[in-house]
Design an enzyme around this catalytic site. Structure first.
Site, PDB file in Angstrom:
ATOM      1  N   GLU A  65      -3.542   6.044   1.318  1.00 24.79           N
ATOM      2  CA  GLU A  65      -3.304   4.650   1.651  1.00 24.79           C
ATOM      3  C   GLU A  65      -4.413   4.248   2.615  1.00 24.79           C
ATOM      4  O   GLU A  65      -4.577   4.865   3.665  1.00 24.79           O
ATOM      5  CB  GLU A  65      -1.927   4.545   2.319  1.00 24.79           C
ATOM      6  CG  GLU A  65      -1.661   3.196   2.881  1.00 24.79           C
ATOM      7  CD  GLU A  65      -0.273   3.104   3.528  1.00 24.79           C
ATOM      8  OE1 GLU A  65       0.592   3.965   3.261  1.00 24.79           O
ATOM      9  OE2 GLU A  65      -0.085   2.161   4.306  1.00 24.79           O
ATOM     10  N   LYS A  85       0.820  -1.227   0.000  1.00 21.88           N
ATOM     11  CA  LYS A  85       0.000   0.000   0.000  1.00 21.88           C
ATOM     12  C   LYS A  85       0.844   1.263   0.000  1.00 21.88           C
ATOM     13  O   LYS A  85       0.581   2.192  -0.743  1.00 21.88           O
ATOM     14  CB  LYS A  85      -0.869   0.057   1.265  1.00 21.88           C
ATOM     15  CG  LYS A  85      -2.032  -0.875   1.280  1.00 21.88           C
ATOM     16  CD  LYS A  85      -2.896  -0.610   2.487  1.00 21.88           C
ATOM     17  CE  LYS A  85      -2.239  -0.944   3.799  1.00 21.88           C
ATOM     18  NZ  LYS A  85      -1.986  -2.347   4.031  1.00 21.88           N
ATOM     19  N   THR A  86       1.847   1.294   0.905  1.00 25.27           N
ATOM     20  CA  THR A  86       2.614   2.532   1.033  1.00 25.27           C
ATOM     21  C   THR A  86       3.361   2.823  -0.257  1.00 25.27           C
ATOM     22  O   THR A  86       3.323   3.939  -0.777  1.00 25.27           O
ATOM     23  CB  THR A  86       3.602   2.423   2.213  1.00 25.27           C
ATOM     24  OG1 THR A  86       2.848   2.176   3.385  1.00 25.27           O
ATOM     25  CG2 THR A  86       4.395   3.702   2.394  1.00 25.27           C
TER      26      THR A  86
END
Ligand code: EPU
Length: 788
Positions: free
Chosen positions: A196, A151-152
């Site tokens: 995110e 995600k990051t």
């Protein structure tokens, strides 16, 4: 403040923060998006130092609110925010609830926090971080990047590509992203907000974005979710609330199951039927190259400077999204090539021709496997891994998967669990993971429960050509940083010794002491000649490093914390040389005293036989003026060559030297290089007889077990061994340290004894001798190093 919302925030259903996963703190009707993005208020953040909370604080400040925050710790982030206008308190004071119009709290904050308690009693609005974020996002066209892994990186990549594409996106990502500047950013010029989404506590279902990217869906956070079904439900809710397109990874079966039937779905991946597809993938050291096609039409080549196949997937998601938002492929590929990793995502901490140190946040078995695969593809000789499990619940739930995650690591050192805010679960430890890894057939796994020793365990395995990877979401990266810092020095030391020596990090000194006790040497260096030794002395002087010289370690008790600085062990090469010249024998500092005795025998030189009984080296024998059979070293030594504190060599004859019982003070600050021993010509039978007598004395009066020779100097009144014997202390023990039953002046290691145990036993003997006989025993054994 300009507001850019097109009033998409009038939901037909109740607002998301009123939904089943929203906060229970709802004693107020509040248009949160309007409150946060169109009005200006006083807002207090509880737990503001957390990486997620600090991003919210930055956004709120940028939106014009008067923002205060509290936390038990201050960090670089809170310092930075204070410069932007945050009023920060390093404690949670109830009055902050009083002065704020809204309280935002981190999920790490417990319900009994004084600010929350006070806010509730005043009926002040209180919302969770994710609720605030979801609401802020609704002031823009939201893009949520969701999934278990990546995600990051992907949200950062998205924000970067859209920014380079000229769309001026706002963003909120869960880590410091050097290429983006900060982890959260508000740009009033742009329409989009990239965030995110955090699935860990279900709050992802609070978002009502325009577009969503689903990277992957897997069993995770089983402390919160009952099972995969429950996880999929939350993702399904997010998808239902997504008004625009849903981009999903076609190679992830769970993502496909959730997204397959969506008319608004756009797939990406490697499979033939993907809408956006990567082909001809070439993975390279720290990145990859691949061609991208959209529904059969070739778009061009993409170059990625973040490693691993998993990042090809992440980039495809970004390519699909940015393309659908109208960014040209040319711009996308140009900005992707420039993208650099987020902190702690395959972050290179140290890079030299000999070593590569990489840190990664990976903590789920799937992430670990992907990161290890990327590490392996870098093409170094071996991959050594240090792993810190994150959260007891995850460690317990996924233990089997962890067992299978380390196949691509040559060695794995696992430390104990980083609990985050969880209480320990009995039996759930790093050891459990090691057992799983071993049961799976891995031959290189070990357990180091003490986090601060992990870098030593891994560092001592290092060989030129290794890649070291730290893995985990806790603080394991600090261990890699410690290793990197020491590696810089170790490489300098290696440059000094070149082919004329060895350098090792954190060499366990228990391997180099006859007592088999002692922690590691920070830097272990074996010079082979005087010139290199002299350079080492000068280097340590210039750099202000402590330098300790160690021979055979036969008269040494090293504490469990090891020795800080450089430990020089002169051995091999010039230092092992023994040369006979008439009745004189010249021996290097690293030669064994025993060998001097045998060289004497071979050359018909007598008077040196007693040296046979001393287990040390020439250097150690000189330093201690070691003795046996009624003789002592300096009775036979006629010249000594040594290096001074500046590395200058000197030679002194016996009559120029001050020597005492078991002490030769010159070597306190100087370093022996060699010595000349003198005996006298003697018949072979006589030499043999004396050698045998010495052996016999040792065999009959001294223990064969591991020891440091005599522990105490002989007091004038009575030999120490006899005294200990008379005090009835033979065989007394502390742990695995025991007074020998053979000789009272020997403490033996029964296997695995620690320095703490040895020292306790020594103190016990000293105290008894003083109390019962009024004798102050003085240790002959040298006690050095740091406490463990
Ligand atoms: N004794 C006892 N009980 C014991 C040990 C010794 O009654 O448990 C008696 C012996 O019977 C003897 C006297 O104590 O009458 C002295 O003992 P020993 O002859 O074994 O010599 P030491 O003084 O204990 C010295 C060196 C040793 C060296 C031996 C052999 C010192 C502190 N020790 O021991 O050196 O090996 O002589 O020559 O000077 C060392 O330096 O590490 C070391 C072991």
């Amino acid at each position: 403040m300009k507001h850019v919302s097109e009033n998409r925030d009038a939901p037909a259903q109740p607002p998301p923060w009123a939904g089943p996963v929203a906060s229970s703190e709802r004693a107020f009707p509040l248009d949160l998006p309007g409150f946060l993005t169109r009005e200006q208020h006083r807002i207090h953040l509880v737990g503001v130092a957390g990486s997620g909370m600090s991003g919210i604080a930055a956004l709120l400040i940028k939106l014009g609110h008067t923002v205060s925050g509290s936390d038990n710790v201050s960090t670089m982030e809170t310092d930075r925010l204070q410069r932007l206008g945050l009023r920060f308190h390093e404690q949670h004071r109830p009055e902050d609830a009083d002065t704020a119009d809204l309280i935002v709290f981190s999920s790490a904050i417990k319900g009994d926090n004084p600010i929350l308690v006070c806010a509730r009693s005043y009926g002040k609005p209180v919302v969770r971080r994710a609720e605030a974020l979801a609401a802020i996002m609704r002031g823009k066209r939201g893009i949520v990047i969701a999934g278990m892994h990546g995600k990051t990186t992907t949200s950062a990549m998205t924000a970067h590509v859209l920014r380079e594409g000229g769309l001026h996106p706002c963003h909120y990502v869960g880590a410091e992203i050097p290429i983006l500047g900060t982890n959260a950013h508000w740009d009033s010029r742009g329409e989009y907000f990239v965030a995110e989404g955090d699935e860990s506590d279900g709050t992802i279902a609070l978002f009502q974005p325009e577009h969503t990217v689903i990277l992957n869906i897997e069993e995770e956070h089983l402390d919160f979710y009952a099972d995969l079904g429950a996880i999929e439900k939350v993702f399904a809710q997010l998808i239902t609330q997504t008004t625009g397109k849903v981009f999903y990874n076609i190679d992830d079966k769970n993502a496909v199951r959730v997204c397959r039937s969506l008319a608004r779905g756009i797939s990406y991946g490697f499979a033939d039927e993907a809408d956006y597809r990567a082909i001809d993938i070439r993975l390279k050291d720290f990145g990859s190259m691949f061609r991208v096609s959209r529904r059969g039409q070739d778009l061009g080549e993409a170059v990625l400077n973040v490693p691993g196949q998993h990042n090809v997937h992440n980039a495809l998601g970004v390519i699909a999204l940015a393309s659908e938002l109208g960014v040209t492929f040319e711009k996308i590929s140009k900005s992707l090539a420039k993208f650099e990793h987020a902190r702690r995502r395959f972050e290179i901490k140290y890079h030299s021709p000999r070593f590569l140190l990489v840190d990664d946040y990976g903590h789920h078995p799937t992430e670990i496997r992907a990161t290890l695969k990327a590490a392996k593809s870098v093409g170094r000789k071996r991959v050594l891994t240090m792993f810190q499990p994150h959260r007891y619940s995850r460690t317990k739930a996924l233990r089997k998967e962890f067992g299978r995650a380390f196949d691509d690591a040559d060695r794995v050192v696992v430390t104990d669990v980083y609990g985050s805010n969880e209480a320990p679960i009995p039996g759930v430890t790093g050891q459990m993971i090691v057992e799983e890894v071993v049961a799976h057939g891995h031959r290189g796994a070990s357990y180091e429960p003490r986090l601060q020793w992990v870098h030593c365990a891994v560092g001592n395995m290092l060989e030129s050509g290794d890649l070291v990877l730290s893995l985990g979401a806790g603080n394991i990266h600090e261990q890699l940083s410690a290793l990197a810092a020491d590696l810089v020095i170790a490489e300098k030391l290696k440059a000094i010794v070149g082919e004329n020596g060895e350098v090792r990090l954190y060499e366990p000194l228990s391997k180099h002491t006859t007592l088999r006790v002692g922690g590691p040497a920070q830097f272990w260096v074996e010079p082979r000649n005087e010139k290199v030794f002299a350079e080492l002395i000068r280097f340590c002087g210039d750099e202000n490093f402590p330098l300790f010289v160690m021979g055979r370690g036969s008269n040494l008790l090293v504490r469990d914390g090891g020795i800080r600085g450089v430990v020089v062990h002169p051995c091999g090469g010039e230092f092992d040389k023994i040369e006979v010249n008439g009745a004189e024998i010249t021996a290097g500092a690293g030669a064994k005293l025993k060998e001097v005795a045998y060289a004497g025998k071979a050359a018909g030189i007598g008077g040196l036989e007693w040296l046979e009984g001393i287990p040390g080296t020439v250097g150690g024998g000189l330093r201690m003026n070691a003795g046996a059979m009624g003789a002592q070293t300096f009775e036979n030594v006629v010249r000594v060559r040594y290096l001074d504190a500046n590395g200058e060599a000197h030679t002194r004859t016996r009559d120029e030297l001050e020597v005492y019982y078991r002490n030769f003070p010159l070597l306190e600050k100087n370093f022996a290089v060699s010595a000349v021993f003198r005996g006298q010509s003697a018949p072979l039978e006589e030499i043999v007889r004396k050698l045998e007598a010495s052996q016999e004395k040792r065999r009959t009066s001294q223990p064969a077990a591991k020891s440091a020779g005599c522990i105490f100097k002989n007091p004038d009144s009575c030999p120490a061994g006899k005294l200990v014997d008379e005090l009835g202390l033979k065989n007394s023990s502390v742990g695995k340290a025991r007074v020998s039953e053979v000789h009272g002046n020997f403490i033996v290691n029964d296997g695995g004894a620690t320095a703490v145990e040895m020292l306790e036993l020594i103190e016990k003997i000293k105290a008894t001798a003083l109390a019962k006989r009024g004798i102050e025993l003085e240790t002959e054994v040298q006690i050095v190093g740091e406490p463990g």
